[in-house]
Motif scaffolding. Structure first.
Motif, short mmCIF file in Angstrom:
data_model
loop_
_atom_site.label_atom_id
_atom_site.label_comp_id
_atom_site.label_asym_id
_atom_site.label_seq_id
_atom_site.Cartn_x
_atom_site.Cartn_y
_atom_site.Cartn_z
N TYR A 101 0.83 -1.20 0.00
CA TYR A 101 0.00 0.00 0.00
C TYR A 101 0.87 1.26 0.00
O TYR A 101 0.65 2.18 -0.81
CB TYR A 101 -0.93 0.00 1.21
CG TYR A 101 -1.67 1.31 1.36
CD1 TYR A 101 -2.78 1.59 0.57
CD2 TYR A 101 -1.22 2.27 2.26
CE1 TYR A 101 -3.44 2.80 0.69
CE2 TYR A 101 -1.88 3.49 2.38
CZ TYR A 101 -2.99 3.75 1.59
OH TYR A 101 -3.63 4.95 1.69
N GLU A 102 1.85 1.32 0.90
CA GLU A 102 2.69 2.51 1.01
C GLU A 102 3.51 2.75 -0.24
O GLU A 102 3.71 3.89 -0.67
CB GLU A 102 3.60 2.41 2.25
CG GLU A 102 2.87 2.52 3.57
CD GLU A 102 2.15 3.85 3.73
OE1 GLU A 102 2.60 4.85 3.14
OE2 GLU A 102 1.12 3.89 4.43
N THR A 103 3.99 1.67 -0.85
CA THR A 103 4.79 1.80 -2.07
C THR A 103 3.95 2.36 -3.21
O THR A 103 4.37 3.30 -3.91
CB THR A 103 5.40 0.45 -2.48
OG1 THR A 103 6.27 -0.01 -1.43
CG2 THR A 103 6.18 0.57 -3.78
N VAL A 104 2.76 1.80 -3.40
CA VAL A 104 1.89 2.28 -4.47
C VAL A 104 1.47 3.73 -4.20
O VAL A 104 1.47 4.57 -5.11
CB VAL A 104 0.65 1.38 -4.61
CG1 VAL A 104 -0.35 1.97 -5.61
CG2 VAL A 104 1.06 -0.02 -5.06
N ARG A 105 1.14 4.04 -2.96
CA ARG A 105 0.74 5.41 -2.61
C ARG A 105 1.86 6.40 -2.89
O ARG A 105 1.65 7.46 -3.50
CB ARG A 105 0.34 5.48 -1.13
CG ARG A 105 -0.12 6.87 -0.69
CD ARG A 105 -0.21 6.97 0.83
NE ARG A 105 1.08 6.71 1.46
CZ ARG A 105 2.08 7.59 1.52
NH1 ARG A 105 1.93 8.80 0.98
NH2 ARG A 105 3.20 7.28 2.11
N LEU A 137 4.53 6.14 -4.87
CA LEU A 137 4.85 6.28 -6.29
C LEU A 137 3.74 7.01 -7.03
O LEU A 137 4.01 7.81 -7.94
CB LEU A 137 5.09 4.90 -6.90
CG LEU A 137 6.35 4.19 -6.41
CD1 LEU A 137 6.42 2.77 -6.95
CD2 LEU A 137 7.60 4.96 -6.83
N ALA A 138 2.49 6.76 -6.64
CA ALA A 138 1.37 7.45 -7.28
C ALA A 138 1.44 8.95 -7.02
O ALA A 138 1.22 9.77 -7.92
CB ALA A 138 0.05 6.88 -6.79
N GLU A 139 1.75 9.33 -5.78
CA GLU A 139 1.85 10.74 -5.45
C GLU A 139 2.99 11.42 -6.21
O GLU A 139 2.94 12.62 -6.49
CB GLU A 139 2.05 10.91 -3.94
CG GLU A 139 0.81 10.57 -3.13
CD GLU A 139 1.03 10.69 -1.64
OE1 GLU A 139 2.19 10.91 -1.23
OE2 GLU A 139 0.05 10.57 -0.87
N PRO A 166 2.92 2.52 -13.47
CA PRO A 166 1.45 2.63 -13.57
C PRO A 166 0.74 3.00 -12.28
O PRO A 166 -0.47 3.00 -12.23
CB PRO A 166 1.07 1.20 -14.00
CG PRO A 166 2.06 0.35 -13.28
CD PRO A 166 3.36 1.11 -13.31
N GLN A 167 1.51 3.31 -11.22
CA GLN A 167 0.88 3.52 -9.92
C GLN A 167 -0.08 4.71 -9.92
O GLN A 167 -1.13 4.66 -9.26
CB GLN A 167 1.97 3.71 -8.85
CG GLN A 167 2.74 2.45 -8.52
CD GLN A 167 3.86 2.16 -9.52
OE1 GLN A 167 4.16 2.97 -10.40
NE2 GLN A 167 4.50 1.00 -9.37
N ALA A 168 0.25 5.77 -10.65
CA ALA A 168 -0.65 6.94 -10.70
C ALA A 168 -1.99 6.56 -11.32
O ALA A 168 -3.06 6.97 -10.85
CB ALA A 168 0.01 8.08 -11.46
N TYR A 221 -7.39 1.73 -7.00
CA TYR A 221 -6.65 0.57 -6.49
C TYR A 221 -6.15 0.80 -5.06
O TYR A 221 -6.09 -0.12 -4.25
CB TYR A 221 -5.49 0.26 -7.42
CG TYR A 221 -4.73 -1.00 -7.07
CD1 TYR A 221 -5.39 -2.22 -6.90
CD2 TYR A 221 -3.35 -0.97 -6.91
CE1 TYR A 221 -4.69 -3.37 -6.59
CE2 TYR A 221 -2.64 -2.13 -6.60
CZ TYR A 221 -3.31 -3.31 -6.44
OH TYR A 221 -2.62 -4.46 -6.13
N LEU A 222 -5.79 2.05 -4.74
CA LEU A 222 -5.33 2.33 -3.38
C LEU A 222 -6.43 2.05 -2.35
O LEU A 222 -6.17 1.51 -1.28
CB LEU A 222 -4.86 3.78 -3.26
CG LEU A 222 -3.40 4.06 -3.62
CD1 LEU A 222 -3.13 5.55 -3.59
CD2 LEU A 222 -2.46 3.33 -2.66
#
Length: 259
Positions: free
Chosen positions: A218-222, A224-226, A231-233, A240-241
């Motif tokens: 969760y923290e990794t995706v969050r 990278l998305a930020e 593709p995390q954004a 997905y988050l």
């Protein structure tokens, strides 16, 4: 022909006769080195590398059987669960001691934290050992596919990853509605069955490690998305988050199901 998304890149996977053709990636040489090692030690459950075709795609042998969504139903039974645990154990034994090139580039990045090709406690994990990547013939698992996420780490990382899906860390309704369980599973018993079949002496610490893995994902995706990474954004925009947060919340609130 199917489209496979790996690290934000769509890769078209095509079956041609008894082979699979896939576009190459920067980590393809590392995966090929791994698969060639497995062939050299006689591990029967991995595809064989046949080279490249005229389009520059890698050529792998096709493993006949059922995989993908069909794999979820196969691991519901205790016998299926045991068989998968033994398959993972057999893979780890086959790759143990492989003197790999320390400069191989894996999909997760070069030189994993703490990675040491001469460390006897570390192997190259499959990295995505879930029901969808196991090939079955009847009730027998005969193959492991999709090696793109292989990376150097202690074998327990594969075990913890697999158990999130095999226990499973999912709600009762989802297990019955979508994962082919006739009734809510006895999750602690499934942890114990897998551990015994794999050869672990106990399940101590496994639940904590699985929850830690869910938090890390969760923290990794969050993060990278930020930062706008793909593709995390895109995943974050698609919700997905929220999905990952709900899974983690369920695991933390219903931890007693596993103890």
């Amino acid at each position: 022909m199917v489209d496979q998304v790996v690290r934000g890149t769509t890769r078209r996977v095509e079956r041609v006769g008894d082979t699979i053709r896939r576009p190459v990636a920067p980590w393809t040489p590392a995966v090929h080195a791994l698969l060639r090692h497995l062939e050299s030690v006689g591990f029967p459950a991995s595809p064989r590398v046949l080279g490249f075709d005229q389009e520059g795609r890698e050529i792998l042998t096709y493993i006949e059987g059922e995989s993908g969504a069909a794999g979820w139903a196969k691991v519901v039974t205790e016998d299926g669960l045991r068989a998968v645990a033994r398959l993972l154990r057999d893979y780890h034994q086959a790759v143990a001691g492989w003197k790999r090139d320390p400069d191989l580039l894996w999909a997760s990045g070069i030189h994993e934290p703490g990675s040491d090709p001469n460390n006897p406690d570390e192997v190259v994990c499959h990295g995505d050992f879930g029901p969808w990547n196991i090939v079955w013939r009847g009730d027998r698992p005969v193959g492991i596919i999709d090696w793109d996420f292989a990376y150097p780490a202690p074998p327990r990382r594969d075990i913890v990853y697999a158990l999130e899906y095999l226990t499973p860390f999912r709600g009762d309704a989802e297990c019955v509605r979508s994962l082919h369980y006739a009734k809510p599973p006895n999750r602690r018993r499934r942890l114990e069955i897998f551990a015994e079949a794999y050869g672990l002496t106990s399940i101590d610490g496994l639940v904590d490690e699985i929850l830690a893995g869910q938090r890390e994902t969760y923290e990794t995706v969050r993060r990278l998305a930020e930062a706008g990474a793909e593709p995390q954004a895109t995943w974050a925009r698609q919700g997905y988050l929220d999905h990952l947060r709900q899974r983690l919340q369920w695991s933390e609130e219903l931890r007693s199901l596993f103890d």
